[in-house]
Scaffold this motif. Structure first.
Motif, PDB file in Angstrom:
ATOM      1  N   THR A   2       0.827  -1.215   0.000  1.00 42.56           N
ATOM      2  CA  THR A   2       0.000   0.000   0.000  1.00 42.56           C
ATOM      3  C   THR A   2       0.858   1.260   0.000  1.00 42.56           C
ATOM      4  OG1 THR A   2      -0.206  -0.116   2.417  1.00 42.56           O
ATOM      5  CG2 THR A   2      -1.974  -1.117   1.106  1.00 42.56           C
ATOM      6  N   ALA A   3       2.007   1.213   0.682  1.00 47.20           N
ATOM      7  CA  ALA A   3       2.900   2.381   0.651  1.00 47.20           C
ATOM      8  C   ALA A   3       3.450   2.584  -0.747  1.00 47.20           C
ATOM      9  CB  ALA A   3       4.044   2.207   1.655  1.00 47.20           C
ATOM     10  N   ALA A   4       3.763   1.488  -1.429  1.00 49.93           N
ATOM     11  CA  ALA A   4       4.295   1.604  -2.786  1.00 49.93           C
ATOM     12  C   ALA A   4       3.256   2.195  -3.723  1.00 49.93           C
ATOM     13  CB  ALA A   4       4.750   0.233  -3.286  1.00 49.93           C
ATOM     14  N   ILE A   5       2.039   1.698  -3.671  1.00 52.18           N
ATOM     15  CA  ILE A   5       1.022   2.139  -4.626  1.00 52.18           C
ATOM     16  C   ILE A   5       0.417   3.479  -4.212  1.00 52.18           C
ATOM     17  CG2 ILE A   5      -1.208   1.565  -5.658  1.00 52.18           C
ATOM     18  CD1 ILE A   5      -0.358  -1.399  -5.377  1.00 52.18           C
ATOM     19  N   LEU A   6      -0.194   3.525  -3.044  1.00 50.73           N
ATOM     20  CA  LEU A   6      -0.897   4.744  -2.615  1.00 50.73           C
ATOM     21  C   LEU A   6       0.056   5.837  -2.134  1.00 50.73           C
ATOM     22  CD1 LEU A   6      -3.883   3.133  -0.703  1.00 50.73           C
ATOM     23  CD2 LEU A   6      -3.890   4.119  -2.984  1.00 50.73           C
ATOM     24  N   GLY A   7       0.989   5.464  -1.275  1.00 51.22           N
ATOM     25  CA  GLY A   7       1.915   6.462  -0.739  1.00 51.22           C
ATOM     26  C   GLY A   7       2.798   7.078  -1.805  1.00 51.22           C
ATOM     27  N   GLY A   8       3.305   6.237  -2.706  1.00 55.01           N
ATOM     28  CA  GLY A   8       4.117   6.759  -3.804  1.00 55.01           C
ATOM     29  C   GLY A   8       3.332   7.684  -4.707  1.00 55.01           C
ATOM     30  N   TYR A   9       2.071   7.330  -4.950  1.00 54.31           N
ATOM     31  CA  TYR A   9       1.225   8.190  -5.782  1.00 54.31           C
ATOM     32  C   TYR A   9       0.968   9.532  -5.094  1.00 54.31           C
ATOM     33  CZ  TYR A   9      -2.736   9.802  -8.499  1.00 54.31           C
ATOM     34  OH  TYR A   9      -3.569  10.562  -9.276  1.00 54.31           O
ATOM     35  N   LEU A  10       0.672   9.500  -3.803  1.00 54.69           N
ATOM     36  CA  LEU A  10       0.412  10.746  -3.070  1.00 54.69           C
ATOM     37  C   LEU A  10       1.642  11.656  -3.067  1.00 54.69           C
ATOM     38  CD1 LEU A  10      -1.606   9.440   0.010  1.00 54.69           C
ATOM     39  CD2 LEU A  10      -2.460  10.810  -1.896  1.00 54.69           C
ATOM     40  N   VAL A  11       2.806  11.074  -2.864  1.00 53.73           N
ATOM     41  CA  VAL A  11       4.027  11.885  -2.838  1.00 53.73           C
ATOM     42  C   VAL A  11       4.305  12.482  -4.211  1.00 53.73           C
ATOM     43  CG1 VAL A  11       6.532  11.812  -2.515  1.00 53.73           C
ATOM     44  CG2 VAL A  11       5.048  10.685  -0.887  1.00 53.73           C
ATOM     45  N   SER A  12       4.179  11.670  -5.271  1.00 56.75           N
ATOM     46  CA  SER A  12       4.512  12.195  -6.598  1.00 56.75           C
ATOM     47  C   SER A  12       3.525  13.269  -7.048  1.00 56.75           C
ATOM     48  CB  SER A  12       4.579  11.063  -7.619  1.00 56.75           C
ATOM     49  OG  SER A  12       3.319  10.497  -7.845  1.00 56.75           O
ATOM     50  N   LYS A  18       7.518   2.453   8.508  1.00 54.32           N
ATOM     51  CA  LYS A  18       8.410   3.622   8.426  1.00 54.32           C
ATOM     52  C   LYS A  18       8.286   4.292   7.064  1.00 54.32           C
ATOM     53  CE  LYS A  18      11.937   2.263  11.743  1.00 54.32           C
ATOM     54  NZ  LYS A  18      13.350   1.923  11.933  1.00 54.32           N
ATOM     55  N   ILE A  19       8.162   3.486   6.023  1.00 57.97           N
ATOM     56  CA  ILE A  19       7.985   4.051   4.680  1.00 57.97           C
ATOM     57  C   ILE A  19       6.675   4.808   4.607  1.00 57.97           C
ATOM     58  CG2 ILE A  19       7.540   3.387   2.275  1.00 57.97           C
ATOM     59  CD1 ILE A  19      10.446   3.490   2.969  1.00 57.97           C
ATOM     60  N   TRP A  20       5.612   4.248   5.191  1.00 61.92           N
ATOM     61  CA  TRP A  20       4.340   4.975   5.223  1.00 61.92           C
ATOM     62  C   TRP A  20       4.503   6.308   5.943  1.00 61.92           C
ATOM     63  CZ3 TRP A  20       0.211   5.907   2.842  1.00 61.92           C
ATOM     64  CH2 TRP A  20      -0.511   4.924   2.188  1.00 61.92           C
ATOM     65  N   GLY A  21       5.207   6.298   7.064  1.00 59.02           N
ATOM     66  CA  GLY A  21       5.425   7.538   7.805  1.00 59.02           C
ATOM     67  C   GLY A  21       6.217   8.559   7.009  1.00 59.02           C
ATOM     68  N   ILE A  22       7.255   8.098   6.324  1.00 52.42           N
ATOM     69  CA  ILE A  22       8.058   9.010   5.506  1.00 52.42           C
ATOM     70  C   ILE A  22       7.232   9.570   4.361  1.00 52.42           C
ATOM     71  CG2 ILE A  22      10.024   9.098   3.907  1.00 52.42           C
ATOM     72  CD1 ILE A  22      11.403   7.059   5.794  1.00 52.42           C
ATOM     73  N   TYR A  23       6.459   8.707   3.694  1.00 49.12           N
ATOM     74  CA  TYR A  23       5.642   9.167   2.566  1.00 49.12           C
ATOM     75  C   TYR A  23       4.551  10.128   3.023  1.00 49.12           C
ATOM     76  CZ  TYR A  23       7.753   5.830  -0.694  1.00 49.12           C
ATOM     77  OH  TYR A  23       8.619   5.141  -1.516  1.00 49.12           O
ATOM     78  N   LEU A  24       3.936   9.864   4.165  1.00 46.75           N
ATOM     79  CA  LEU A  24       2.916  10.799   4.672  1.00 46.75           C
ATOM     80  C   LEU A  24       3.538  12.124   5.098  1.00 46.75           C
ATOM     81  CD1 LEU A  24       0.542   8.455   6.687  1.00 46.75           C
ATOM     82  CD2 LEU A  24       0.106   9.568   4.496  1.00 46.75           C
ATOM     83  N   LEU A  25       4.724  12.073   5.700  1.00 44.22           N
ATOM     84  CA  LEU A  25       5.414  13.306   6.085  1.00 44.22           C
ATOM     85  C   LEU A  25       5.777  14.135   4.855  1.00 44.22           C
ATOM     86  CD1 LEU A  25       6.687  14.963   8.416  1.00 44.22           C
ATOM     87  CD2 LEU A  25       8.795  13.713   7.946  1.00 44.22           C
ATOM     88  N   LEU A  26       6.289  13.479   3.816  1.00 43.42           N
ATOM     89  CA  LEU A  26       6.610  14.200   2.587  1.00 43.42           C
ATOM     90  C   LEU A  26       5.360  14.803   1.947  1.00 43.42           C
ATOM     91  CD1 LEU A  26       9.241  11.860   0.912  1.00 43.42           C
ATOM     92  CD2 LEU A  26       9.603  14.170   1.782  1.00 43.42           C
ATOM     93  N   THR A  27       4.262  14.057   1.971  1.00 48.92           N
ATOM     94  CA  THR A  27       3.012  14.563   1.409  1.00 48.92           C
ATOM     95  C   THR A  27       2.530  15.785   2.175  1.00 48.92           C
ATOM     96  OG1 THR A  27       2.418  12.343   0.672  1.00 48.92           O
ATOM     97  CG2 THR A  27       0.642  13.957   0.809  1.00 48.92           C
ATOM     98  N   LEU A  28       2.630  15.744   3.503  1.00 47.13           N
ATOM     99  CA  LEU A  28       2.215  16.895   4.307  1.00 47.13           C
ATOM    100  C   LEU A  28       3.124  18.104   4.074  1.00 47.13           C
ATOM    101  CD1 LEU A  28       1.235  15.183   7.664  1.00 47.13           C
ATOM    102  CD2 LEU A  28      -0.284  16.234   5.979  1.00 47.13           C
ATOM    103  N   ILE A  29       4.410  17.868   3.922  1.00 44.04           N
ATOM    104  CA  ILE A  29       5.332  18.980   3.629  1.00 44.04           C
ATOM    105  C   ILE A  29       4.987  19.605   2.288  1.00 44.04           C
ATOM    106  CG2 ILE A  29       7.730  19.518   3.031  1.00 44.04           C
ATOM    107  CD1 ILE A  29       8.546  17.494   5.220  1.00 44.04           C
TER     108      ILE A  29
END
Length: 100
Positions: A20-30, A73-84
């Motif tokens: 889910t981090a790869a698919i959803l989190g990566g999409y949100l960050v990009s 941890k990857i989910w946390g990093i991806y969510l933090l990047l998305t919030l930034i």
């Protein structure tokens, strides 16, 4: 040749978190990264370029998610990047409004 079992993730929850981090989190960050760029730079050019660079960034973020040892941890990093990036979007719309 099959993968060596000692390198595979044993926990089902870690597998789900990585997928889910790869698919959803990566999409949100990009997407949030490109929208943050669009709020400060010429938005038409960024959105057109996003069709290609967004996909490449998404694939790179997918690979990074599967290379990590801990999916949470990857989910946390991806969510933090998305919030930034959302904060950058907000600042860009506040201080650099698009004139039409």
């Amino acid at each position: 040749m099959p993968a060596n079992p000692k390198y595979l993730t044993q926990s089902i929850w870690q597998r789900i978190a990585k997928i889910t981090a790869a698919i959803l989190g990566g999409y949100l960050v990009s997407v949030s990264f490109h929208l943050a760029l669009a709020s400060w730079i010429n938005h038409v050019n960024v959105i057109i370029t996003m069709a290609f660079s967004g996909f490449i960034l998404w694939v790179v973020l997918m690979i990074v998610a599967f290379l990590a040892k801990n999916g949470w941890k990857i989910w946390g990093i991806y969510l933090l990047l998305t919030l930034i990036f959302c904060g950058i979007i907000y600042l860009g719309q506040t201080y650099n409004p698009i004139t039409r």
